[in-house]
Structures are given as structure tokens and as C-alpha cells.
Scaffold this motif. Structure first.
Motif, mmCIF file in Angstrom:
data_model
loop_
_atom_site.group_PDB
_atom_site.id
_atom_site.type_symbol
_atom_site.label_atom_id
_atom_site.label_comp_id
_atom_site.label_asym_id
_atom_site.label_seq_id
_atom_site.Cartn_x
_atom_site.Cartn_y
_atom_site.Cartn_z
ATOM 1 N N SER A 1 14.983 24.636 32.149
ATOM 2 C CA SER A 1 13.898 25.305 31.981
ATOM 3 C C SER A 1 13.702 26.703 30.728
ATOM 4 C CB SER A 1 12.999 25.326 33.401
ATOM 5 O OG SER A 1 13.658 26.361 34.351
ATOM 6 N N LEU B 1 14.502 34.963 35.481
ATOM 7 C CA LEU B 1 14.485 33.305 35.991
ATOM 8 C C LEU B 1 15.811 33.292 36.505
ATOM 9 C CD1 LEU B 1 13.033 32.795 31.983
ATOM 10 C CD2 LEU B 1 12.834 32.221 34.210
ATOM 11 N N GLU C 1 17.823 33.115 38.411
ATOM 12 C CA GLU C 1 18.421 31.907 40.643
ATOM 13 C C GLU C 1 17.860 30.674 39.679
ATOM 14 O OE1 GLU C 1 16.642 30.999 44.928
ATOM 15 O OE2 GLU C 1 16.117 33.820 43.842
ATOM 16 N N GLN C 2 16.832 30.034 39.469
ATOM 17 C CA GLN C 2 16.048 29.236 38.812
ATOM 18 C C GLN C 2 17.040 28.338 37.447
ATOM 19 O OE1 GLN C 2 12.665 29.273 37.622
ATOM 20 N NE2 GLN C 2 13.124 27.089 35.740
ATOM 21 N N LEU C 3 17.761 29.495 36.815
ATOM 22 C CA LEU C 3 18.601 28.621 35.552
ATOM 23 C C LEU C 3 20.925 28.854 36.569
ATOM 24 C CD1 LEU C 3 19.982 28.321 32.478
ATOM 25 C CD2 LEU C 3 19.941 31.214 32.964
ATOM 26 N N GLY D 1 21.414 27.806 39.376
ATOM 27 C CA GLY D 1 20.762 26.585 40.235
ATOM 28 C C GLY D 1 20.515 25.360 39.427
ATOM 29 N N GLU D 2 19.917 25.260 38.442
ATOM 30 C CA GLU D 2 19.886 24.560 36.957
ATOM 31 C C GLU D 2 21.678 24.171 36.648
ATOM 32 O OE1 GLU D 2 15.506 24.752 35.826
ATOM 33 O OE2 GLU D 2 17.512 25.412 34.543
ATOM 34 N N THR E 1 23.521 22.477 39.144
ATOM 35 C CA THR E 1 23.460 20.958 40.109
ATOM 36 C C THR E 1 23.855 19.910 38.290
ATOM 37 O OG1 THR E 1 20.859 21.284 40.411
ATOM 38 C CG2 THR E 1 20.989 19.609 39.440
ATOM 39 N N TRP F 1 24.341 34.525 44.019
ATOM 40 C CA TRP F 1 24.305 32.752 43.715
ATOM 41 C C TRP F 1 26.006 32.317 44.876
ATOM 42 C CZ3 TRP F 1 27.475 30.866 39.285
ATOM 43 C CH2 TRP F 1 27.181 29.421 39.151
ATOM 44 N N ASP G 1 25.028 29.526 46.526
ATOM 45 C CA ASP G 1 25.316 27.755 46.335
ATOM 46 C C ASP G 1 26.481 27.411 46.267
ATOM 47 O OD1 ASP G 1 22.316 28.331 46.445
ATOM 48 O OD2 ASP G 1 22.596 28.756 44.335
#
Length: 420
Positions: free
Chosen positions: A56, A92, A94-96, A98-99, A102, A182, A186
Motif C-alpha cells: 500500500s 506507515l 506497522e502497516q508496511l 505486516g504486509e 504476509t 515487530w 509478529d
């Protein structure tokens, strides 16, 4: 045996295309290749027959922000450069992250740039090997300093080596506040120590590093260990490209033009920058093919200047009298491979280093930093590039050497050895 290989392409198109080239080489050998990149490149990746894992975060959009413009103005200062990236990506992160996790699941091998040691953290968590991709010299050596700390050369071999370690430490300290939470949250890993994670051994020695550049441009230092592989460039071949009728007609209508384009770099005032480029071409007495938006009335084409949006460098550059660009690693490689003189107008980061390498190879004049660019300085550099027989000869020599290399095949051989 078929394996799944995940490639991190965390940047602009200049970072994407080498990964696509490498991915195509690996796919041709029967492997499944997943490329993690900004969503805008998903179609490019899919068209190459590879899996796209869209992010994203889009670097090109970030450079249009105030923080992005401050980053572009940072020049070669590594602390300012890395702090600028932290300001851009911090909100950004945490979002990055996580992506990335995944998209990496199911990998048998992770190939990632050195930034933050992302590949190594994920490999440790997922139980798979990880190797680094170096787009510029990033492993310590006593022969020259880190591309972003040229001043260290005055301290000799010790200063040169320390400059690499210093840049690594600055990068880690800025990334640590995001990476360690992280790892705990995660990845199921403990926090990495204050000075960074230990380098996990890979098969046959330390973690492998694939240097995506040529010894014809950066001679291999004698003190680099065997786990650092200088493969040669990874070029995307686009033989199916067909130019527009307008571009074909322009190229045939007069003397060989000069290309000018700054890739994903975003000048503070695009219209002003285009006017400067157009006036410099006129003063140098040459025609130009200029990167821009042909639909923008402020940068329209005329008899002497053709505005193009997206033409493969592998097709366009060999048809130019010289190329002028920002000095990104990928664009520099394409210009050198084309065998035509190069003028580098660097913005920040490692771009000044590639401009210096071009000049050292006598394949172009000394770089002209974009922030100091004037009509006179650009016109003078273009005249030098297009009229100096020595530069023309130097550029042809480098081009011949690069055309004989197959960096993609070299990298694929190394990767398959890592997999076994």
C-alpha cells in the motif's frame, strides 16, 4: 526442484526492473517467484509472468509530499537521508511490516535489500534462508568509502571500512524502534540487540549478498569475502516494444537527439525544471527527447523536443546522442549499456556516487547536482557529452563490456546454490 522465492522490490521503478529481470530468470528455471512492490507495479510484474504482492506504500507518491521534497534536498548526507526516510515511512511502518510478513509466507528463500535487515528478520522467523540485494557497494572495504560518505577516503583504508559500518549503524538505530516491536509482536523473536542482529550464517559461510552491478563499473575490491557476489546488472529485455508513430517520425526528422529525464525524482517546480531543460537543449544546439506527461500543456512537444511518458530505456537510449538523468543505479546501468555518453544530475542518496563512477570511466562529464542546475551548466554538460571524442570512446567501451555480461544468469546460479 521447484522452490518459491520472494523478492523485495521496495522502491521506484529502478528497483523494480532488476527484480523483475531476476524473477524472469528464476521462473525460466522452474521456480515460483513472488515480487513485493508498490501496487502501481503489479501489472508490470504480472506481465513478466511473476506473482505480484502489492504494497500500500508507493515511494513515488511519498516523494510528492513535503517530507519527500525535504528528502530529495538532502543530497549526500547519510544521517539526513536516513532520518528523512524514517519521517516518511515511520507513520506507515506497522502497516508496511505486516504486509511484508504476509507476502513472505511460504517462501523457500527471501531476497531483500539491506534496509533494516528485513530479509534476515523474516527469514529467522519463517525458518528459511535470506540473502541481500545490493544496488550499490554496501559491504565494507578498505579500498573506497561508502557511496554516501565520500569524505571517509581521506582517512585511508580504516576510514573507508568504518564508513560502511557507520551507515549501517545509523540505519539500524533509526529502524530499531519499529523493527524490535515487530520482532516481538509478529515474528515471535526477541528484540535484536542495541547494535543490531548478529549476521546469521548461510550455507557455506556468511549470509550471501548479490551485488546488482558490474565489475566493469565498480571493480571488485580484493578484500570482499566470497559470500559477496558481484553478479553484473540484471536487465529487463523488452524486444516486443514498438514506438509510437510520433516518436519514430521525430527520431527520423533530424539529428540524433539527447534524452533528458529524472525518473521518479520530483523537482519542486516541474514546469520550471522543464523550461530549464528545454532552454539548455536549445542553447546546446541539440534536439531532445524529454521525460514528461505529453498531455500536460506546459510541457508539450514541438519540432525540437519530443515529450515522452514511458519508453523502455533498452530501446530508447541506444538511439540517443547522450542521456541526461538523475543517476539512479538502474538508469545509470541502462545508459552505460547503451554505449552513449551520460550526464548525471544527482538529487540525493547514492546518485552522486554513480555520477562519479560515470566520470571516472570517462563515459560522461563530471556530475552536475540538480539543486545547482542552471541553463548554462546543463547546456555545457550536454555540449561536453556530445562533442568530446574521448567520452564517446569511453562510453562505447563500457557498453561493449556490459553487453557481453549476463548478470541475471550469474545471480540465478548463485541463488540455486543457496537453495540446495
Amino acid at each position: 526442484m521447484q522452490r518459491t522465492i520472494v523478492l523485495f522490490a521496495l522502491g521506484s521503478r529502478g528497483d523494480i526492473q532488476p527484480c523483475v529481470a531476476l524473477g524472469q530468470g528464476l521462473a525460466a528455471r522452474g521456480h515460483t517467484v513472488r515480487v513485493i512492490a508498490a501496487a502501481r507495479y503489479a501489472a508490470l510484474i504480472a506481465a513478466a509472468g511473476l506473482e505480484a504482492a502489492p504494497l500500500s506504500v508507493d515511494p513515488a507518491e511519498l516523494l510528492n509530499t513535503d517530507e519527500g521534497q525535504e528528502l530529495l534536498a538532502g543530497g549526500r548526507n547519510p544521517v539526513r537521508f536516513l532520518r528523512g526516510f524514517r519521517r516518511l515511512l515511520g507513520p506507515l511502518a506497522e502497516q508496511l511490516l505486516g504486509e511484508l510478513l504476509t507476502a513472505s509466507r511460504g517462501a523457500d528463500l527471501i531476497l531483500a535489500p539491506t534496509a533494516g535487515g528485513l530479509g534476515e528478520h523474516l527469514g529467522s522467523s519463517l525458518g528459511v534462508p535470506a540473502a541481500e540485494i545490493h544496488y550499490q557497494p554496501s559491504h565494507p572495504t578498505g579500498h573506497f568509502p561508502h557511496p554516501m560518505v565520500p569524505q571517509a577516503r581521506f582517512l585511508g583504508p580504516v576510514g573507508n571500512r568504518l564508513s560502511f559500518q557507520a551507515v549501517d549503524q545509523v540505519a539500524w538505530q533509526l529502524a530499531r524502534p519499529f523493527i524490535n516491536p515487530w520482532r516481538r509482536r509478529d515474528l515471535g523473536l526477541p528484540s535484536a540487540p542495541l547494535l543490531g542482529p548478529a549476521r546469521r550464517p548461510a550455507s557455506g559461510g556468511r549470509r550471501a549478498a548479490l551485488c546488482c552491478f558490474s565489475s566493469a563499473v565498480v571493480p571488485r575490491p580484493a578484500d570482499w569475502p566470497a559470500n559477496v557476489h558481484l553478479t553484473g546488472y540484471w536487465f529487463v529485455e523488452e524486444p516486443a516494444y514498438r514506438p509510437s508513430d510520433e516518436l519514430t517520425a521525430f527520431l527520423e526528422a533530424g539529428p540524433t537527439p539527447v534524452y533528458v529525464g529524472f525518473g521518479s525524482m520530483v523537482p519542486p517546480d516541474r514546469a520550471k525544471a522543464h523550461t530549464l531543460v528545454r532552454e539548455a537543449l536549445r542553447r546546446a544546439g541539440v534536439r531532445g527527447v524529454v521525460q514528461g506527461d505529453p498531455k500536460n500543456e506546459e510541457v508539450r512537444s514541438d519540432d525540437d523536443v519530443m515529450v515522452v511518458e514511458d519508453v523502455p530505456h533498452s530501446w530508447l537510449f541506444p538511439r540517443m546522442a547522450a542521456v541526461v538523468h538523475h543517476g539512479g543505479a538502474g538508469t545509470t546501468a541502462a545508459g552505460l549499456r547503451a554505449g552513449v555518453p551520460t550526464v548525471v544530475c544527482p538529487f540525493f542518496g547514492d546518485q552522486p556516487y554513480w555520477g562519479e563512477r560515470v566520470a571516472a570511466l570517462k563515459a560522461g562529464p563530471a556530475p552536475v547536482p540538480f539543486r545547482r542546475l542552471t541553463v548554462g551548466s546543463l547546456a555545457g554538460a550536454i555540449l561536453h557529452a556530445t562533442n568530446d571524442p574521448g567520452l564517446a570512446s569511453g562510453a562505447r567501451g563500457v557498453g561493449r563490456r556490459l553487453s557481453r555480461e549476463d548478470g541475471t544468469a550469474n545471480a540465478c546460479d548463485i541463488i540455486e546454490r543457496l537453495l540446495t
